[in-house]
Each structure stands twice: as structure tokens, then as C-alpha cells.
Design a protein around this motif. Structure first.
Motif, PDB file in Angstrom:
ATOM      1  N   PHE A  74       0.828  -1.216   0.000  1.00  0.00           N
ATOM      2  CA  PHE A  74       0.000   0.000   0.000  1.00  0.00           C
ATOM      3  C   PHE A  74       0.861   1.265   0.000  1.00  0.00           C
ATOM      4  N   ALA A  75       2.090   1.156   0.543  1.00  0.00           N
ATOM      5  CA  ALA A  75       2.885   2.362   0.801  1.00  0.00           C
ATOM      6  C   ALA A  75       3.105   3.170  -0.472  1.00  0.00           C
ATOM      7  N   ALA A  76       2.772   4.425  -0.410  1.00  0.00           N
ATOM      8  CA  ALA A  76       2.963   5.326  -1.557  1.00  0.00           C
ATOM      9  C   ALA A  76       2.651   6.742  -1.111  1.00  0.00           C
ATOM     10  N   ARG A  77       3.013   7.695  -1.962  1.00  0.00           N
ATOM     11  CA  ARG A  77       2.489   9.059  -1.779  1.00  0.00           C
ATOM     12  C   ARG A  77       1.297   9.193  -2.707  1.00  0.00           C
ATOM     13  N   CYS A  78       0.238   9.825  -2.187  1.00  0.00           N
ATOM     14  CA  CYS A  78      -1.047   9.700  -2.889  1.00  0.00           C
ATOM     15  C   CYS A  78      -1.758  11.020  -3.193  1.00  0.00           C
ATOM     16  N   TYR A  79      -1.031  12.139  -3.231  1.00  0.00           N
ATOM     17  CA  TYR A  79      -1.718  13.409  -3.505  1.00  0.00           C
ATOM     18  C   TYR A  79      -1.504  13.816  -4.959  1.00  0.00           C
ATOM     19  N   VAL A 111       0.519  -8.158  -3.979  1.00  0.00           N
ATOM     20  CA  VAL A 111      -0.729  -7.451  -4.315  1.00  0.00           C
ATOM     21  C   VAL A 111      -0.426  -5.957  -4.247  1.00  0.00           C
ATOM     22  N   PHE A 112      -0.781  -5.249  -5.295  1.00  0.00           N
ATOM     23  CA  PHE A 112      -0.388  -3.849  -5.420  1.00  0.00           C
ATOM     24  C   PHE A 112      -1.602  -2.918  -5.430  1.00  0.00           C
TER      25      PHE A 112
END
Ligand SMILES: NC(=O)c1ccc[n+]([C@@H]2O[C@H](COP(=O)([O-])OP(=O)(O)OC[C@H]3O[C@@H](n4cnc5c(N)ncnc54)[C@H](O)[C@@H]3O)[C@@H](O)[C@H]2O)c1
Length: 327
Positions: A74-79, A111-112
Motif C-alpha cells: 500500500f505504501a505510496a504518496r497519494c496526492y 498485491v499492489f
């Protein structure tokens, strides 16, 4: 789920923590990895490692002594807006961790967390998996690139994958344990709840002249427990040797911004104060999933198809957590 060992990266975040809890309640041995850059330590009370996936050496050192059956990343930057202003930061933050993970987890199914933002502007009223992927911002482009990376890895026999393309993740766990707490918050439902509860000023509705029934943008809101169940099913599929792939996760039902504001006001017994603003650059008019493939191939479908029911879970969370996880 049984006693599989699962690494959940970004498991202190909004969707990751709900999924980690969901899997652990179904018997999986879950380890959460998070650098807490955005996540909340109190969102997860099981096995935990604080680690930045960009730190390749630290990841190698830690993973050397571990064995996992599967990874959910799940880890990511999401803006989206931030990704337009800082593209290089986003390419680094969203792609490099996957390279590091694939290096240390050779052969391990992954799983991405992908997104409908990989599609760009919709060419059809609902988006199926074969809709062209033409992302219109760096955030969507980084996610599409990771999907490609995972396909290449799988074709080389280095590990199966499931790319799950979420539409708008929404709601809170009915148990009250997990809810949405981003900083800054950019998502409509939490903003509307906070405005209705008098914790922020009125919100701005971007465009009321779209070609939609009430003139406001239409989106597909998918509850986090429905996302969690999809992760469980997709992980099980690739652990059992089922084929890799990408699936769109949504309800297939479009809900307008005004409908959301009305439902939040109804739920909290207080109208959401809002002002009408101009359209926002890059906002598609309508983003709705065609979830048929997920139903056919994964046997998954959303259970929260009634927007009032979904919003009531979020409303309870915001009432009980005025400061989010800091409450
Ligand atoms: N929220 C949505 O509507 C939505 C829609 C489509 C896709 N997604 C994707 O789902 C995933 C989760 O989204 P979310 O809303 O829960 O976001 P979130 O910000 O709440 O969670 C992301 C977590 O990853 C952690 N993290 C970030 N970079 C890290 C790193 N280098 N090393 C370790 N941990 C790191 C953060 O601390 C945070 O806990 C993201 O990949 C996002 O792109 C979200």
C-alpha cells in the motif's frame, strides 16, 4: 485466510490498516511495515516494523531474517496535486520502493494498490480493465509504471501479482477501529463530515456546470472493508497459483458530489456548508468502475452499494474521532 505470513507495507495508513486488521482477523500472520510519514502508529497494534522502503540497505538487513508468503504493498504518496508540483519526488516515492521490495522478496506474490488514475480521462461511461491507460498526472503515471514493472517481473517468472485499481476509497470500519485521517485531507467525505461537524469552514464544490444530472462531478465510492475483502481474495488467488492480473474495484454506481453532501448532512443531522467554485483543472466529469471482471474472475463484489450506509460508517468515525487517530 489461514496461517499465511503476509507483509503489509503502508499498513498504518487508511486502507492498509483496515486490510491488515481484516486479514489478521481471518487468521493471517500479518507484519506491518510503515515509515509513519503519513500513517498513524495507533492504527495497527500487531507485529510492526518502522522502516522507510526507500532505504534499500535497511530493508535488506531487516528482510534477511524474515520469510513471507505474500506482500500487500500500500505504501505510496497519494496526492495528485502534489504529484504535479513534485513529479520526481513521486516517481521516487512510488516506484523505487517496489524495486527494493522485488529485490528482497524474490518470487513472493505481491498485491499492489493501483488506482483508476492510471486510466486518465474516461472514454466510456464506466471503466473496465481494457480501457486505455493514459494517466494525466504523475501520480497515475507512477502507478501505471509499477503495474508494468510487476507484469515484467511476472513474465520473467519472478513472482505473481495482483494489481487492484481502486476507485474512491471511502468509509470507516463499522467496528470504529479504522477511519480516514489524512493530513492534509483532500477527500470529499471526510471534508464534508468535518464541515458538517463545524470542525472546518465550508468546503468548495469544484464545478456545478458539469454535464451530470445535478451539475457536479460523479465518482464511485468503494468502502474500505470491501477493498480489504478484495485484497484477501486476490492474495489467496495468487498464492494458490491462479493467474496474475489487474482488476478494477468499485461499486459500478456513480454518486455526485451534491449527493454526498446531502447524505453527510442527513447522517449527521446538520447540513454541510459549501460554496460553489470553478472546475478544477484535470478533474474528469465522471469516474465509475465497471467491476464485472472482478466479479467474474475473483468472485468479488462490493457489499456497500448504498451510499447512505457507507457514509454512516464515516460519520460515526468522525463524530468519535475529532482529531482522527490522535483523538
Ligand atoms: N485513498 C484512495 O482513495 C485511494 C484510491 C486509489 C489508490 N489508492 C492507493 O492505496 C494506497 C493506500 O492509500 P491510503 O489512502 O491508505 O494512503 P495513506 O497515506 O493513508 O497510506 C499510505 C501509507 O504508506 C506509508 N508510506 C509511504 N511511503 C512509505 C515508505 N517509503 N516506506 C514505508 N511506508 C511508507 C505512509 O506512512 C502511510 O501509512 C496507496 O498506494 C494509494 O495510492 C488510494
Amino acid at each position: 485466510m489461514g496461517a499465511v505470513k503476509v507483509l503489509v507495507t503502508g499498513g498504518c495508513g487508511y486502507i492498509g490498516s483496515a486490510t491488515a486488521r481484516w486479514l489478521s482477523q481471518r487468521g493471517a500472520a500479518v507484519t506491518v511495515l510503515d515509515d509513519l510519514s503519513e500513517g498513524h502508529r495507533s492504527a495497527w497494534d500487531g507485529e510492526f516494523v518502522e522502516l522507510d522502503l526507500l532505504d534499500r540497505d535497511a530493508l535488506h538487513q531487516w528482510a534477511e531474517r524474515k520469510e513471507f508468503d505474500g506482500v500487500i504493498h500500500f505504501a505510496a504518496r497519494c496526492y495528485v496535486g502534489e504529484s504535479v508540483q513534485q513529479p520526481i519526488r513521486y516517481w521516487r516515492a512510488n516506484v523505487v520502493p517496489v524495486i527494493h521490495l522485488c529485490e528482497v522478496m524474490q518470487g513472493v506474490p505481491l498485491v499492489f494498490s493501483s488506482t483508476c488514475a492510471t486510466f486518465g480521462d474516461p472514454l466510456t461511461p464506466t471503466l473496465a480493465e481494457d480501457h486505455p491507460q493514459n494517466p494525466v498526472n504523475p501520480y497515475g503515471a507512477t502507478k501505471a509504471a509499477v503495474e508494468r514493472l510487476l507484469r515484467d517481473r511476472e513474465e520473467a517468472g519472478e513472482g505473481a501479482f495482483a494489481a487492484l485499481r481502486y476507485f474512491n476509497a471511502a468509509g470507516a470500519c463499522p467496528s470504529g477501529e479504522h477511519g480516514e485521517h489524512h493530513d492534509p485531507e483532500t477527500h470529499l467525505i471526510p471534508l464534508a463530515c468535518q464541515a458538517a461537524l463545524g470542525r472546518r469552514d465550508e468546503l468548495t464544490v469544484f464545478g456545478t456546470d458539469w454535464d451530470t444530472p445535478d451539475g457536479t462531478c460523479v465518482r464511485d465510492y468503494i468502502h474500505i472493508d470491501d477493498l480489504a475483502s478484495a485484497h484477501e481474495i486476490a492474495l489467496r488467488r495468487i498464492l494458490d497459483g491462479g493467474s496474475s492480473g489487474a482488476w478494477n474495484l468499485g461499486t459500478g454506481i456513480g454518486v455526485s458530489v451534491k449527493e454526498i453532501l446531502d447524505a453527510v448532512g442527513e447522517c449527521l443531522g446538520s447540513p454541510v456548508p459549501f460554496v460553489e467554485g470553478p472546475r478544477r483543472l484535470g478533474d474528469p466529469e465522471c469516474l465509475v468502475a465497471d467491476p464485472s471482471l472482478a466479479k467474474a474472475e475473483l468472485g468479488w463484489k462490493a457489499s456497500y452499494t448504498d451510499i447512505e450506509r457507507l457514509i454512516s460508517t464515516a460519520a460515526v468515525w468522525h463524530q468519535n474521532h475529532p482529531e482522527g487517530y490522535s483523538s
